[in-house]
Write an enzyme that holds these catalytic residues in place. Structure first.
Site, PDB file in Angstrom:
ATOM      1  N   ILE A  83       0.862  -1.184   0.000  1.00 45.74           N
ATOM      2  CA  ILE A  83       0.000   0.000   0.000  1.00 45.74           C
ATOM      3  C   ILE A  83       0.895   1.230   0.000  1.00 45.74           C
ATOM      4  CG2 ILE A  83      -0.256  -0.094   2.531  1.00 45.74           C
ATOM      5  CD1 ILE A  83      -3.004   1.311   2.134  1.00 45.74           C
ATOM      6  N   ALA A  84       0.517   2.214  -0.791  1.00 45.03           N
ATOM      7  CA  ALA A  84       1.254   3.486  -0.791  1.00 45.03           C
ATOM      8  C   ALA A  84       0.291   4.614  -1.144  1.00 45.03           C
ATOM      9  CB  ALA A  84       2.402   3.459  -1.793  1.00 45.03           C
ATOM     10  N   VAL A  85       0.461   5.718  -0.454  1.00 44.69           N
ATOM     11  CA  VAL A  85      -0.293   6.937  -0.725  1.00 44.69           C
ATOM     12  C   VAL A  85       0.733   8.033  -1.011  1.00 44.69           C
ATOM     13  CG1 VAL A  85      -1.786   8.692   0.337  1.00 44.69           C
ATOM     14  CG2 VAL A  85      -2.301   6.260   0.652  1.00 44.69           C
ATOM     15  N   GLU A 117       2.855  -7.715   6.420  1.00 46.93           N
ATOM     16  CA  GLU A 117       4.142  -7.449   7.055  1.00 46.93           C
ATOM     17  C   GLU A 117       4.407  -5.958   6.975  1.00 46.93           C
ATOM     18  OE1 GLU A 117       5.618 -10.006   4.364  1.00 46.93           O
ATOM     19  OE2 GLU A 117       5.254 -11.731   5.654  1.00 46.93           O
ATOM     20  N   ASN A 122       8.364   1.661  10.878  1.00 54.40           N
ATOM     21  CA  ASN A 122       7.269   2.389  10.217  1.00 54.40           C
ATOM     22  C   ASN A 122       6.055   2.502  11.162  1.00 54.40           C
ATOM     23  OD1 ASN A 122       5.430   3.519   8.458  1.00 54.40           O
ATOM     24  ND2 ASN A 122       5.748   2.032   6.815  1.00 54.40           N
ATOM     25  N   TYR A 129      -2.772   0.164  10.719  1.00 51.81           N
ATOM     26  CA  TYR A 129      -3.225  -1.226  10.751  1.00 51.81           C
ATOM     27  C   TYR A 129      -3.879  -1.572  12.089  1.00 51.81           C
ATOM     28  CZ  TYR A 129      -0.057  -1.347   6.749  1.00 51.81           C
ATOM     29  OH  TYR A 129       0.587  -1.076   5.573  1.00 51.81           O
TER      30      TYR A 129
HETATM   31  C1  LIG Z   1       1.054   4.299   5.532  1.00 55.61           C
HETATM   32  C2  LIG Z   1       0.257   5.113   4.516  1.00 55.61           C
HETATM   33  C3  LIG Z   1      -0.271   4.191   3.403  1.00 55.61           C
HETATM   34  C4  LIG Z   1      -0.938   5.761   5.228  1.00 55.61           C
HETATM   35  O1  LIG Z   1      -1.728   6.435   4.262  1.00 55.61           O
HETATM   36  P1  LIG Z   1      -2.632   7.700   4.661  1.00 55.61           P
HETATM   37  O2  LIG Z   1      -3.553   7.975   3.541  1.00 55.61           O
HETATM   38  O3  LIG Z   1      -1.770   8.820   5.108  1.00 55.61           O
HETATM   39  O4  LIG Z   1      -3.423   7.119   5.919  1.00 55.61           O
HETATM   40  P2  LIG Z   1      -4.781   7.682   6.552  1.00 55.61           P
HETATM   41  O5  LIG Z   1      -4.901   9.156   6.319  1.00 55.61           O
HETATM   42  O6  LIG Z   1      -5.908   6.827   6.093  1.00 55.61           O
HETATM   43  O7  LIG Z   1      -4.486   7.411   8.100  1.00 55.61           O
HETATM   44  C5  LIG Z   1      -5.388   6.711   8.912  1.00 55.61           C
HETATM   45  C6  LIG Z   1      -4.815   6.616  10.321  1.00 55.61           C
HETATM   46  O8  LIG Z   1      -3.586   5.876  10.318  1.00 55.61           O
HETATM   47  C7  LIG Z   1      -2.654   6.457  11.252  1.00 55.61           C
HETATM   48  N1  LIG Z   1      -1.529   7.042  10.536  1.00 55.61           N
HETATM   49  C8  LIG Z   1      -1.342   7.120   9.195  1.00 55.61           C
HETATM   50  N2  LIG Z   1      -0.141   7.688   8.922  1.00 55.61           N
HETATM   51  C9  LIG Z   1       0.434   7.969  10.112  1.00 55.61           C
HETATM   52  C10 LIG Z   1       1.683   8.561  10.478  1.00 55.61           C
HETATM   53  N3  LIG Z   1       2.572   8.975   9.567  1.00 55.61           N
HETATM   54  N4  LIG Z   1       1.946   8.696  11.794  1.00 55.61           N
HETATM   55  C11 LIG Z   1       1.073   8.292  12.734  1.00 55.61           C
HETATM   56  N5  LIG Z   1      -0.146   7.721  12.450  1.00 55.61           N
HETATM   57  C12 LIG Z   1      -0.449   7.562  11.154  1.00 55.61           C
HETATM   58  C13 LIG Z   1      -3.448   7.532  11.990  1.00 55.61           C
HETATM   59  O9  LIG Z   1      -4.102   6.901  13.076  1.00 55.61           O
HETATM   60  C14 LIG Z   1      -4.446   7.959  10.926  1.00 55.61           C
HETATM   61  O10 LIG Z   1      -5.586   8.558  11.445  1.00 55.61           O
HETATM   62  P3  LIG Z   1      -5.558  10.164  11.743  1.00 55.61           P
HETATM   63  O11 LIG Z   1      -4.997  10.839  10.531  1.00 55.61           O
HETATM   64  O12 LIG Z   1      -7.000  10.468  11.979  1.00 55.61           O
HETATM   65  O13 LIG Z   1      -4.687  10.331  12.942  1.00 55.61           O
HETATM   66  C15 LIG Z   1       1.112   6.264   3.914  1.00 55.61           C
HETATM   67  O14 LIG Z   1       1.705   7.007   4.970  1.00 55.61           O
HETATM   68  C16 LIG Z   1       2.228   5.770   2.996  1.00 55.61           C
HETATM   69  O15 LIG Z   1       2.014   5.543   1.810  1.00 55.61           O
HETATM   70  N6  LIG Z   1       3.445   5.614   3.539  1.00 55.61           N
HETATM   71  C17 LIG Z   1       4.595   5.182   2.758  1.00 55.61           C
HETATM   72  C18 LIG Z   1       4.435   3.756   2.291  1.00 55.61           C
HETATM   73  C19 LIG Z   1       4.208   2.799   3.438  1.00 55.61           C
HETATM   74  O16 LIG Z   1       4.752   2.964   4.524  1.00 55.61           O
HETATM   75  N7  LIG Z   1       3.393   1.773   3.161  1.00 55.61           N
HETATM   76  C20 LIG Z   1       3.122   0.743   4.131  1.00 55.61           C
HETATM   77  C21 LIG Z   1       4.098  -0.377   3.931  1.00 55.61           C
HETATM   78  S1  LIG Z   1       3.732  -1.730   5.044  1.00 55.61           S
END
Ligand SMILES: CC(C)(COP(=O)(O)OP(=O)(O)OC[C@H]1O[C@@H](n2cnc3c(N)ncnc32)[C@H](O)[C@@H]1OP(=O)(O)O)[C@@H](O)C(=O)NCCC(=O)NCCS
Length: 166
Positions: A83-85, A117, A122, A129
């Site tokens: 997953i990536a955003v 995993e 991270n 999750y």
């Molecule tokens: C992890 C990732 C997919 C999250 O995507 P996102 O769209 O920012 O996530 P959301 O906005 O839906 O976040 C939902 C909740 O997750 C948690 N969360 C997400 N990112 C977070 C961060 N950087 N730090 C702390 N909590 C976090 C929070 O509880 C958040 O809720 P809140 O914003 O109301 O506090 C994104 O940060 C990403 O692409 N990261 C790089 C790639 C990666 O790490 N992928 C996962 C590999 S296992």
């Protein structure tokens, strides 16, 4: 589908034509351990896979995120593969939206458990999750190479769909 807190995305099933845009985000996101184009292509087009891309409803060709599930029907299990955003779209609910869509598909395919995993370094992803009900069930030491970072294995017992008795 509409995101919360100002985010609005269309999620749709990814296909082979999306792989170049997915790979652009993949390489920008996973700098040291990005998948190869060939791996991504076989994941996106594989018969047991389910990959989604998120398009900003406001327009534009770029994708704001992608996520993939591997869940062979009948196996009773699924794996969140990736997953990536995009950085500009983070913390607006898209990650959660993508995860909920994959969990919903896993349930449709009969999965009772979904695994993933995540890198031990991270905490943001781990928090996402955990907020969805995943729990840590193990550690794979130095799983992520070349960085030598541990993987935390997490599992979700897939919630039963709500049923009503007529
Ligand atoms: C992890 C990732 C997919 C999250 O995507 P996102 O769209 O920012 O996530 P959301 O906005 O839906 O976040 C939902 C909740 O997750 C948690 N969360 C997400 N990112 C977070 C961060 N950087 N730090 C702390 N909590 C976090 C929070 O509880 C958040 O809720 P809140 O914003 O109301 O506090 C994104 O940060 C990403 O692409 N990261 C790089 C790639 C990666 O790490 N992928 C996962 C590999 S296992």
């Amino acid at each position: 589908m509409t995101g919360q807190a100002g985010g609005a995305w269309q999620l749709r099933r990814a296909n082979a034509d999306d792989v170049p845009a997915i790979m652009e985000l993949e390489r920008a996101t996973f700098v040291t351990d990005a998948w190869s184009d060939a791996t991504m292509m076989s994941e996106v087009t594989g018969s047991n896979g389910y990959y989604l891309v998120a398009i900003d409803s406001a327009g534009g060709d770029a994708i704001d995120g992608y996520a993939g599930l591997l869940a062979p029907r009948g196996s009773g299990e699924g794996d969140i593969q990736t997953i990536a955003v995009a950085p500009s779209a983070r913390r607006r609910g898209l990650g959660r939206q993508l995860m909920l869509a994959l969990i919903g598909e896993a349930r449709k395919r009969g999965a009772r458990d979904v695994f993933l995993e995540v890198r031990a370094d991270n905490p943001g992803a781990q928090q996402l999750y955990r907020s969805l009900g995943f729990e840590g069930v193990g550690v794979r030491p130095r799983y992520y190479q070349p960085d030598g970072v541990d993987a935390i294995v997490m599992r979700l017992h897939v919630p039963e769909p709500e049923t009503t008795i007529a």
